[in-house]
Design a protein around this motif. Structure first.
Motif, PDB file in Angstrom:
ATOM      1  N   GLY A 298       0.851  -1.185   0.000  1.00 42.30           N
ATOM      2  CA  GLY A 298       0.000   0.000   0.000  1.00 42.30           C
ATOM      3  C   GLY A 298       0.883   1.230   0.000  1.00 42.30           C
ATOM      4  O   GLY A 298       2.079   1.154  -0.308  1.00 42.30           O
ATOM      5  N   PHE A 299       0.320   2.371   0.365  1.00 44.77           N
ATOM      6  CA  PHE A 299       1.065   3.622   0.324  1.00 44.77           C
ATOM      7  C   PHE A 299       0.974   4.376   1.647  1.00 44.77           C
ATOM      8  O   PHE A 299      -0.052   4.359   2.320  1.00 44.77           O
ATOM      9  CB  PHE A 299       0.526   4.536  -0.784  1.00 44.77           C
ATOM     10  CG  PHE A 299       0.764   4.019  -2.172  1.00 44.77           C
ATOM     11  CD1 PHE A 299       2.056   3.867  -2.660  1.00 44.77           C
ATOM     12  CD2 PHE A 299      -0.308   3.698  -2.997  1.00 44.77           C
ATOM     13  CE1 PHE A 299       2.284   3.406  -3.949  1.00 44.77           C
ATOM     14  CE2 PHE A 299      -0.102   3.246  -4.283  1.00 44.77           C
ATOM     15  CZ  PHE A 299       1.202   3.090  -4.771  1.00 44.77           C
ATOM     16  N   GLU A 300       2.058   5.058   1.961  1.00 47.92           N
ATOM     17  CA  GLU A 300       2.111   5.986   3.090  1.00 47.92           C
ATOM     18  C   GLU A 300       2.461   7.362   2.540  1.00 47.92           C
ATOM     19  O   GLU A 300       3.494   7.527   1.896  1.00 47.92           O
ATOM     20  CB  GLU A 300       3.192   5.547   4.096  1.00 47.92           C
ATOM     21  CG  GLU A 300       3.437   6.551   5.209  1.00 47.92           C
ATOM     22  CD  GLU A 300       4.678   6.243   6.035  1.00 47.92           C
ATOM     23  OE1 GLU A 300       5.135   7.138   6.765  1.00 47.92           O
ATOM     24  OE2 GLU A 300       5.201   5.117   5.931  1.00 47.92           O
ATOM     25  N   PRO A 301       1.619   8.384   2.784  1.00 45.78           N
ATOM     26  CA  PRO A 301       1.970   9.726   2.302  1.00 45.78           C
ATOM     27  C   PRO A 301       3.155  10.280   3.082  1.00 45.78           C
ATOM     28  O   PRO A 301       3.195  10.175   4.313  1.00 45.78           O
ATOM     29  CB  PRO A 301       0.699  10.531   2.561  1.00 45.78           C
ATOM     30  CG  PRO A 301       0.022   9.823   3.690  1.00 45.78           C
ATOM     31  CD  PRO A 301       0.341   8.363   3.511  1.00 45.78           C
ATOM     32  N   ILE A 302       4.115  10.871   2.382  1.00 42.25           N
ATOM     33  CA  ILE A 302       5.258  11.489   3.070  1.00 42.25           C
ATOM     34  C   ILE A 302       5.326  12.987   2.769  1.00 42.25           C
ATOM     35  O   ILE A 302       6.328  13.637   3.091  1.00 42.25           O
ATOM     36  CB  ILE A 302       6.586  10.791   2.734  1.00 42.25           C
ATOM     37  CG1 ILE A 302       6.868  10.805   1.234  1.00 42.25           C
ATOM     38  CG2 ILE A 302       6.588   9.362   3.272  1.00 42.25           C
ATOM     39  CD1 ILE A 302       8.259  10.279   0.879  1.00 42.25           C
ATOM     40  N   THR A 303       4.281  13.512   2.151  1.00 42.05           N
ATOM     41  CA  THR A 303       4.102  14.960   1.992  1.00 42.05           C
ATOM     42  C   THR A 303       3.111  15.392   3.066  1.00 42.05           C
ATOM     43  O   THR A 303       2.080  14.746   3.250  1.00 42.05           O
ATOM     44  CB  THR A 303       3.541  15.289   0.592  1.00 42.05           C
ATOM     45  OG1 THR A 303       4.471  14.843  -0.392  1.00 42.05           O
ATOM     46  CG2 THR A 303       3.317  16.780   0.430  1.00 42.05           C
ATOM     47  N   TYR A 304       3.425  16.476   3.774  1.00 46.98           N
ATOM     48  CA  TYR A 304       2.623  16.847   4.942  1.00 46.98           C
ATOM     49  C   TYR A 304       2.063  18.271   4.810  1.00 46.98           C
ATOM     50  O   TYR A 304       2.408  19.166   5.590  1.00 46.98           O
ATOM     51  CB  TYR A 304       3.480  16.731   6.206  1.00 46.98           C
ATOM     52  CG  TYR A 304       4.242  15.429   6.311  1.00 46.98           C
ATOM     53  CD1 TYR A 304       3.578  14.216   6.430  1.00 46.98           C
ATOM     54  CD2 TYR A 304       5.644  15.414   6.270  1.00 46.98           C
ATOM     55  CE1 TYR A 304       4.282  13.019   6.522  1.00 46.98           C
ATOM     56  CE2 TYR A 304       6.350  14.224   6.358  1.00 46.98           C
ATOM     57  CZ  TYR A 304       5.672  13.030   6.471  1.00 46.98           C
ATOM     58  OH  TYR A 304       6.374  11.847   6.550  1.00 46.98           O
ATOM     59  N   VAL A 305       1.186  18.454   3.852  1.00 50.59           N
ATOM     60  CA  VAL A 305       0.601  19.769   3.580  1.00 50.59           C
ATOM     61  C   VAL A 305      -0.893  19.593   3.349  1.00 50.59           C
ATOM     62  O   VAL A 305      -1.299  18.702   2.596  1.00 50.59           O
ATOM     63  CB  VAL A 305       1.263  20.425   2.348  1.00 50.59           C
ATOM     64  CG1 VAL A 305       0.624  21.777   2.045  1.00 50.59           C
ATOM     65  CG2 VAL A 305       2.775  20.575   2.557  1.00 50.59           C
ATOM     66  N   PRO A 306      -1.740  20.429   3.961  1.00 46.43           N
ATOM     67  CA  PRO A 306      -3.192  20.238   3.818  1.00 46.43           C
ATOM     68  C   PRO A 306      -3.694  20.538   2.411  1.00 46.43           C
ATOM     69  O   PRO A 306      -3.099  21.325   1.670  1.00 46.43           O
ATOM     70  CB  PRO A 306      -3.772  21.236   4.823  1.00 46.43           C
ATOM     71  CG  PRO A 306      -2.714  22.272   4.994  1.00 46.43           C
ATOM     72  CD  PRO A 306      -1.413  21.559   4.855  1.00 46.43           C
ATOM     73  N   PHE A 307      -4.814  19.907   2.065  1.00 50.32           N
ATOM     74  CA  PHE A 307      -5.562  20.248   0.861  1.00 50.32           C
ATOM     75  C   PHE A 307      -6.562  21.343   1.247  1.00 50.32           C
ATOM     76  O   PHE A 307      -7.003  21.417   2.395  1.00 50.32           O
ATOM     77  CB  PHE A 307      -6.287  19.025   0.318  1.00 50.32           C
ATOM     78  CG  PHE A 307      -5.362  17.922  -0.117  1.00 50.32           C
ATOM     79  CD1 PHE A 307      -4.758  17.954  -1.362  1.00 50.32           C
ATOM     80  CD2 PHE A 307      -5.085  16.853   0.730  1.00 50.32           C
ATOM     81  CE1 PHE A 307      -3.883  16.945  -1.762  1.00 50.32           C
ATOM     82  CE2 PHE A 307      -4.216  15.835   0.346  1.00 50.32           C
ATOM     83  CZ  PHE A 307      -3.616  15.879  -0.908  1.00 50.32           C
ATOM     84  N   ASP A 308      -6.901  22.187   0.299  1.00 51.08           N
ATOM     85  CA  ASP A 308      -7.726  23.355   0.606  1.00 51.08           C
ATOM     86  C   ASP A 308      -9.189  22.956   0.844  1.00 51.08           C
ATOM     87  O   ASP A 308      -9.932  22.693  -0.103  1.00 51.08           O
ATOM     88  CB  ASP A 308      -7.630  24.365  -0.538  1.00 51.08           C
ATOM     89  CG  ASP A 308      -8.138  25.738  -0.126  1.00 51.08           C
ATOM     90  OD1 ASP A 308      -8.908  25.817   0.851  1.00 51.08           O
ATOM     91  OD2 ASP A 308      -7.754  26.722  -0.772  1.00 51.08           O
ATOM     92  N   ILE A 309      -9.592  22.947   2.114  1.00 47.76           N
ATOM     93  CA  ILE A 309     -10.956  22.526   2.445  1.00 47.76           C
ATOM     94  C   ILE A 309     -11.996  23.547   1.984  1.00 47.76           C
ATOM     95  O   ILE A 309     -13.191  23.234   1.932  1.00 47.76           O
ATOM     96  CB  ILE A 309     -11.119  22.246   3.954  1.00 47.76           C
ATOM     97  CG1 ILE A 309     -10.870  23.507   4.784  1.00 47.76           C
ATOM     98  CG2 ILE A 309     -10.213  21.113   4.396  1.00 47.76           C
ATOM     99  CD1 ILE A 309     -11.202  23.339   6.262  1.00 47.76           C
ATOM    100  N   ASP A 310     -11.561  24.757   1.636  1.00 48.93           N
ATOM    101  CA  ASP A 310     -12.502  25.771   1.162  1.00 48.93           C
ATOM    102  C   ASP A 310     -13.109  25.418  -0.193  1.00 48.93           C
ATOM    103  O   ASP A 310     -14.096  26.039  -0.607  1.00 48.93           O
ATOM    104  CB  ASP A 310     -11.813  27.134   1.056  1.00 48.93           C
ATOM    105  CG  ASP A 310     -11.427  27.698   2.412  1.00 48.93           C
ATOM    106  OD1 ASP A 310     -12.044  27.286   3.419  1.00 48.93           O
ATOM    107  OD2 ASP A 310     -10.501  28.532   2.473  1.00 48.93           O
TER     108      ASP A 310
END
Length: 355
Positions: A298-310
């Motif tokens: 499977g995958f583990e994300p290693i980028t730690y930045v939010p997606f724009d919930i707006d």
């Protein structure tokens, strides 16, 4: 390699290490007299070179595959690089969202500002030229702002930023699409569709005999179901303090020579949607291929930045997709918040809240 292409510093370093730099074509003469074992990649070796070493102790080796499977130290250091990069990106998002429409900014100026933030976090260079596309420019997949194309950024529409840094720990590559103001329901619909594609691939589990090309179908399905698609691959391998695009793996359904996904590979996840003359959307993280159990990856994300919930239409997300996003945003906040100012931290808390 021509010695003229080397700097004095590089030449001195090679001499210090006992490395003799020769002309590029000298290999054809030297290899005929080489007596030790020769490791080579069949797909990267021309016939003349192969014929000259054919009677030697030639051993097939697939260096690109071995390089793509990161060692533990590379993985740990890459995660450190992504923490540094996340600090820069979160500060950048805070700056854009809180100053657009109040402070004069354009594609070139915010590109320089992001580079400055990365260098403050220890980046020694960019991993590629930043793609900063406002409104219609975001629909140009490989757009690069220059003095002639540069436009002012106002508090309206989408801003797409695809960028990355080279750190002494590792290489980063991230795309975020920021919703500034006046985001219509149709724009939210497209933004959320592309996000579903990203999340569905990020959640994928698969057996060890799965080709990279097969995974592309998972990402594209939410878009194909709506008669939409994008004209680029969904993911590429990422080098470790090397090329930001590095094979052999790439998540692309029409790939000619597919590659089995392997534990330790770092690959991007970047589906998008593009509407010429209007706007573009892309969501990109780097992911580490990991073992889920004995037979499953499977995958583990290693980028730690939010997606724009707006710009997210929450009703379009399945419960599983929403849980993934909430857990991801919780991870982002826990990792990054401690490095931010009080105002930045409070803003990050708001944009990573559970939805």
């Amino acid at each position: 390699m021509s010695k003229e292409k080397l700097s004095l510093e590089a030449k001195a370093k090679f001499i210090e290490q006992g490395i003799n730099v020769k002309p590029y074509n000298a290999i054809y003469k030297d290899i005929a007299n080489f007596k030790n074992k020769i490791y080579y990649s069949p797909s990267k070796t021309n016939y003349l070179l192969y014929s000259l070493m054919n009677n030697k102790k030639a051993i097939e080796l697939w260096p690109t595959l071995n390089k793509a499977i990161k060692r533990k130290v590379e993985i740990n250091d890459s995660k450190k690089a992504h923490v540094k990069d996340a600090i820069a990106m979160c500060k950048f998002i805070y700056y854009i969202k809180n100053n657009v429409g109040k402070v004069k900014m354009d594609e070139l100026s915010v590109t320089k500002y992001l580079e400055k933030l990365r260098k403050q976090q220890g980046a020694y260079d960019l991993s590629f030229s930043t793609i900063c596309g406002y409104k219609a420019h975001g629909a140009i997949i490989h757009y690069s702002a220059n003095k002639d194309s540069n436009v002012s950024i106002e508090n309206d529409g989408f801003l797409l930023v695809d960028s990355g840094g080279q750190y002494y720990y590792g290489t980063t590559d991230i795309t975020r699409t920021l919703a500034l103001n006046n985001i219509t329901d149709k724009m939210k619909y497209h933004f959320t569709l592309a996000l579903k594609a990203h999340i569905d691939l990020a959640m994928a589990t698969f057996d060890k005999k799965t080709f990279d090309s097969t995974l592309d179908l998972i990402a594209r399905k939410p878009l194909w179901d709506e008669g939409l698609d994008y004209n680029h691959g969904t993911g590429h391998g990422v080098g470790h303090i090397l090329n930001v695009h590095e094979g052999p793996q790439s998540i692309r359904h029409n790939k000619v020579n597919p590659t089995f996904m392997k534990k330790g590979m770092v690959t991007s996840n970047e589906p998008g949607l593009y509407f010429e003359g209007q706007y573009g959307i892309r969501h990109e993280n780097e992911m580490l291929c990991i073992s889920i159990n004995k037979d499953t990856l499977g995958f583990e994300p290693i980028t730690y930045v939010p997606f724009d919930i707006d710009a997210i239409n929450v009703e379009m997300l399945t419960e599983q997709e929403r849980n993934w996003l909430n857990n991801y945003h919780k991870l982002v906040y826990n990792i990054v918040s401690k490095y931010l100012t009080i105002n930045e931290k409070e803003y990050l808390r708001r944009i990573t809240k559970e939805i």
